[in-house]
Design an enzyme around this catalytic site. Sequence first.
Site, PDB file in Angstrom:
ATOM      1  CE  LYS A 121       5.802 -22.942 -40.270  1.00 27.71           C
ATOM      2  NZ  LYS A 121       7.143 -22.561 -39.793  1.00 27.71           N
ATOM      3  CG  HIS A 146       2.082 -30.183 -49.505  1.00 29.69           C
ATOM      4  ND1 HIS A 146       2.246 -29.940 -50.850  1.00 29.69           N
ATOM      5  CD2 HIS A 146       2.183 -28.986 -48.899  1.00 29.69           C
ATOM      6  CE1 HIS A 146       2.454 -28.651 -51.035  1.00 29.69           C
ATOM      7  NE2 HIS A 146       2.415 -28.052 -49.878  1.00 29.69           N
TER       8      HIS A 146
END
Length: 928
Positions: free
Chosen positions: A586, A143
């Site tokens: 984030k 990922h």
Amino acid sequence: MTKHTDDKQLRRSIRLLSSMLTRVLKHQGQRDVEESVAQLQRRFAALMRDNTPARRKPLQDVVERLDADEIGQVVRVFNQYFSLLSIAEESHSLGQRRQRQTGHFWPGSFHDTLCTFKESGIGAEQVQTLLADLLYLPVMTAHPTEAKRRTVKGALRNLFLTHEQIDGSRQGPGRKAALERLQAQIQLLLRTDEVRGRKPGVVDEIDTGLFYFPLSLFEATSKVYRNFEESMVDVYGEKAAAGARIPSFLKFGSWIGGDRDGNPNVTPETTVLALRLQAQAILMEYARRLDALRGQLSHSYGLCELTSEFSASLEADRTALGPAVAELARPYLQEPYRHKLTIVKYRIEQGLERIARRLRGDAEPADCHAYPSVAEFLRDLRLIDRSLRNHGDANIAELELHDLTRLADTFGFHLMHLDVRQESTRHSEAVADILGAALGIDYRAMNEGDRLQLLGEAIAAPGGLMFDPGALPSATRETLALFEVMASSRREIGPDCFGEYVISMTHHASHVLEVMLLAAQCGLVGRIRGHWYCNIGVSPLFETIDDLNRIEEVLNDLFDSPTYLTLLKASGRRQEIMLGYSDSCKDGGILASAWGLYRAQRRIVDICDRRGIRCRLFHGRGGTVGRGGGPTHEAILAQPADSVRGQIKFTEQGEVLFYRYNNMETAIYELTMGVTGLLKASASLVQPVAPDNPENLAVMDELARIGEQSYRELTERTPGFLDYFYESTPVGEIGRLNIGSRPSHRKKQDRSKESVRAIGWVFAWAQSRQTFPAWYGVGLSVSTWCAGRSERLEQLRTMYRDWPFFRNLLSNAQMALSKSDMELAREYAGLCVDPETGKRVYGLIAGEYQRCVEWVLDVAQIDRLLADNPSLADSLRRRDAYLGPLNFLQVCLLRKVREDDAGAGDSPWLNPLLRTINAIAAGMRNTG
């Protein structure tokens, strides 16, 4: 003049490939698709020049005229253009490096780096000091997953090779045949669906990770070592180089099949499968190379003087294996090296057969003659090497045998060190269940101090704790099963098959000791007759801004544990500590993340130094700037001074694998640039380096504080922001694209910022051309800190010029700003259900974008973004003419799909929408 010629060659390549694409479209009877592509480009360009209703209507008319199938075909043409453009650019870069080298003279090469070392006073002996403990360890992860199918990657590889032939050949029959083959390959690419028909499973991801080794990495690894060896001779002379020992400093890791954090599809069984498939891949490579080597070493008895140890070894093989290899060796009885290599290959093939049986679940024969360890395989190879050198054939020993020995020393019988990753609460729950069952203790009710004391005592319990496994909850039984698999796999594959056990969301020192207690229950950790052993290394992962700020507390508590220090000493390992770039960015924005990571590294090194503990930092970087991405060489040099010290480990994610390793010569370049960056960053081991300027640190403290505050104000305190995220980006639709086995959210139906994964967060913003996670807050923080004071602006300019960290930060911000497009982002903002929310949030992002651009240009003292990286600027500009129409199409398709979804009907527009996601990712060269 050279640059102009180079640009001309690149433009010629792009024209050739584009014309081939047009020719294929005509050949396939798709003139209407070709015309639609051209109309979309022309009318979109007109709209961008003059964004008025009069300009918008012609573009809208083209879109509305196309049905779903036609849009899908148009999008596929855009996608193929990006692929062909990337091939032309990669080939051009490769050609430039070839022009600069008769040896290895391109900037960042081994030759260039060693010359710089020599000029700065670093001698060959000091280079040996640098090499003594050198480790460059990229770790492949599943990922963010690669949007390209493996079939498409293979087709692009073939296209690249054919283009290379054309680029290097003159007019003639050979060139004509290559052009015809190129057209056929483009035609085949257009016939191949780039969107997967099903969601890949973990097995598919394991296969994808293995794909690059036979394709490029085995050969690239050999050539990297050779280039380094040759450069040592070129720069320091044959005598000095002969005294240097270049260790096998390249190692590879993987998370694929081991990373179970948030992925229920990764089970103990898939971990075993991953290890066996890795072992199979490397043994197959050894078997192939042994065949080639046997063809080369045709020495005959009487024409070479074998060493006595070689002769004794061959005789021992005959005695031990006898009938098993008699028939195989018969043709080579007069050729000792071929005879020996036949036996070596037979033993490798026995290992392959054993793996095949295990994969099938068959019983193993009792008389398997496979090598028990890679050490015995290496012993045989080195035996041959010494014998060849003994009779004057050192130059022959330096050919294929040398490369095979290097590969065996690099890859062992495991290929990659498989890291295991799991989230900390899973271990806490399992330990609580076990302690409750074994001792009746309520672990959950204990404070951190009591937990650490109890865990230290429990780990030391002889034979482990006594409990009934069958009475434990299923989740705890599965957690224990993983540790049992780790113990059994070490016996099956070898002690190096696992890397570290990574604990995500490490908040306390007890999270590390919990893993050690679970390992102790399965025989990985323990004490025999007063002697401790530890066959597992634990890497705490610090991800959020709060976690980064707590590193000191957690590490001090951990190193204050006598049990843990004893285990660390018993294992002989460095303390590895992983830093998460994605979640910290984030969480708090790029400035808080980058600066928090920088300070954390400094604190980690200082803590370990004070306690005499060796440490290695593991960087969890993604492909994009918002996830810690960017050029590896520069990223390594931007680490705190004297923090790297010869070893670095980092994740290689998603599309990064394709762009770095799909072609062998590019793989050589990327590995070389990473290793030379590591060497330069480790120069502190042999010469003093200047410490960080305290004034710079104070400035960054302020900039990060202001940047984090502004980022959180937008993402956490702006009403409607999350609605804007889910409505103005294709984040929901990305989840319907079959690109990975991992769910896009940690919790289903939870649309919070915490729930969405950093991969989806960055991917979605990039699709909508709002790459703000990589730059938001930079403009406001700089403008606020300067506040009209010219001396402060000058200080920032000095920091940009002299401090690699700050320069790298703003350079990456420039790259991300260049990939943003606020006019296109406005189109996405129009998707918001509440138009006022769309306008308000868009206005905040667009305003900060403009402020960022102005201040970054001012600090860097340039007149346009990427002015000091013209090749990247040109590459992005070439993509813009195709990216813009794609984004406009995607907005239209998002609207149609969502309208159909609201009506609970299957949308014909979904497939072309998914194609736009693939195409935009290809155009921007990243998914997340």
